[in-house]
Scaffold this active site. Structure first.
Site, PDB file in Angstrom:
ATOM      1  N   LYS A  53      49.854  41.927  65.912  1.00 51.22           N
ATOM      2  CA  LYS A  53      50.537  43.033  65.682  1.00 51.22           C
ATOM      3  C   LYS A  53      50.488  42.447  63.942  1.00 51.22           C
ATOM      4  CE  LYS A  53      53.243  42.099  69.826  1.00 51.22           C
ATOM      5  NZ  LYS A  53      54.589  41.562  70.235  1.00 51.22           N
ATOM      6  N   GLN A  97      59.098  36.816  69.139  1.00 50.95           N
ATOM      7  CA  GLN A  97      57.682  37.074  70.493  1.00 50.95           C
ATOM      8  C   GLN A  97      58.017  36.284  71.753  1.00 50.95           C
ATOM      9  OE1 GLN A  97      55.067  39.033  70.212  1.00 50.95           O
ATOM     10  NE2 GLN A  97      54.684  38.495  72.634  1.00 50.95           N
ATOM     11  N   ASP A 120      62.398  45.650  68.265  1.00 50.89           N
ATOM     12  CA  ASP A 120      61.800  45.655  69.756  1.00 50.89           C
ATOM     13  C   ASP A 120      62.594  45.988  70.480  1.00 50.89           C
ATOM     14  OD1 ASP A 120      59.230  44.014  69.933  1.00 50.89           O
ATOM     15  OD2 ASP A 120      60.022  42.070  70.287  1.00 50.89           O
TER      16      ASP A 120
HETATM   17  N1  GUN Z   1      56.598  39.438  75.189  1.00 49.95           N
HETATM   18  C1  GUN Z   1      56.059  40.509  76.134  1.00 49.95           C
HETATM   19  N2  GUN Z   1      56.269  42.009  75.833  1.00 49.95           N
HETATM   20  C2  GUN Z   1      56.941  41.330  74.901  1.00 49.95           C
HETATM   21  C3  GUN Z   1      57.569  42.855  73.696  1.00 49.95           C
HETATM   22  O1  GUN Z   1      57.141  43.840  73.808  1.00 49.95           O
HETATM   23  N3  GUN Z   1      57.796  42.146  72.267  1.00 49.95           N
HETATM   24  C4  GUN Z   1      58.372  40.788  72.468  1.00 49.95           C
HETATM   25  N4  GUN Z   1      59.265  40.432  71.222  1.00 49.95           N
HETATM   26  N5  GUN Z   1      57.956  39.901  73.060  1.00 49.95           N
HETATM   27  C5  GUN Z   1      56.934  40.086  74.005  1.00 49.95           C
END
Ligand code: GUN
Length: 294
Positions: A53, A97, A120
């Site tokens: 990311k 995350q 998110d």
């Molecule tokens: N863990 C697994 N998928 C995601 C996601 O799309 N966003 C975040 N913040 N954590 C994750």
């Protein structure tokens, strides 16, 4: 042979446009979209995702920061970090995350993120907006899947879509998006999960299958009908002595037995995965231009 739904190509197109828009935004207004990434603990998969990311932010000309906190960090320390970013005008998106270490209450943490920086779309205010079909941040993986449908002209209207998995990150929101009353959705949606009896009874009738259960190769060729569209959200590591790494990545769908029956299918890797990051970038850009201010 089925159409291979190529998330790499589609995500690349989306990112190229965002890069152009970002350059223009900077030239005209001196603003760079800013994303703050929080990684708590030592989950190796999370480490890879967060780095990807951050790398994409750099490629698109965004401002980004990664904050790493120890596995034994307190909930208060995590919340303090988020509150700092909530106040920071250079940060337009905050991403924590998941999963978080056990001592930290995920709901309290996600609830601390300003809904206006919730790229998110995990904050209850944004989850609620999705539920009733209001415009706003969209959850990255589900929105990425919807972009794939649109790009490949896969019509959902009146189709029977079966979602396998009821997570807050994928299962529930993708079911919701496919259910919306608009020209890109309007499907009849069934959600199957760990307590569903005889999942194949549902998948055999599905026009569209979204596999998001986190079990390697869960869906096989005997469970699907001819012509099905298959979206594989799984990213599972399984042992592979023939690989130099000792493992390989497989999805939730047994590709070799399902693909010959499918009309379209996502590969793993290279299907849904790259779309998640592209939508994250789009959300962060939209936050910078305050498109989704609540
Ligand atoms: N863990 C697994 N998928 C995601 C996601 O799309 N966003 C975040 N913040 N954590 C994750």
């Amino acid at each position: 042979m089925p159409t291979i739904i190529d998330g790499k190509v589609v995500s690349q197109k989306i990112k190229e446009q965002i890069k152009i828009d970002t350059q223009k935004l900077f030239n005209e207004k001196g603003i760079k979209p800013g994303l703050a990434l929080l990684l708590v603990g030592n989950n190796s998969a999370s480490e890879i995702y967060v780095k990807m990311k951050d790398k994409t932010c750099n490629e698109l000309g965004f401002h980004s920061i990664i904050e790493r906190m120890d596995e034994d960090s307190s909930e208060e320390a995590v919340i303090n970090m988020i509150n700092k970013w909530n106040e920071d005008p250079q940060i337009h998106g905050i991403l924590v995350q998941l999963p978080l270490p056990k001592q930290i209450n995920e709901f309290r943490v996600l609830n601390t993120i300003s809904p206006n920086k919730d790229v998110d779309a995990f904050h209850p205010a944004n989850v609620g907006k999705i539920m009733i079909g209001l415009p706003g941040f969209v959850p990255c993986t589900p929105a990425g899947i919807m972009e794939l449908f649109e790009h490949y002209n896969i019509d959902l209207i009146g189709k029977h879509a079966v979602v396998i998995g009821r997570s807050n990150i994928v299962g529930k929101p993708i079911a919701n998006l496919m259910l919306q009353k608009n020209k890109n959705a309007n499907a009849t949606v069934t959600i199957c999960h760990s307590a569903t009896k005889d999942i194949s009874k549902y998948t055999k009738k599905a026009d569209i299958i979204i596999a998001a259960i986190g079990v390697p190769n869960f869906v096989n060729g005997n469970m699907v009908k001819d012509g099905v569209v298959v979206i594989d959200v799984g990213i599972n590591r399984i042992d592979d002595p023939t690989s130099t790494k000792g493992y390989k990545i497989v999805g939730d769908v047994e590709y070799d037995s399902v693909a010959p029956k499918a009309s379209a299918i996502t590969p793993v890797p290279g299907g849904v995965g790259p779309m998640t990051i592209a939508v994250l970038m789009k959300n962060t850009y939209n936050s910078a231009i305050k498109k989704y201010e609540i």
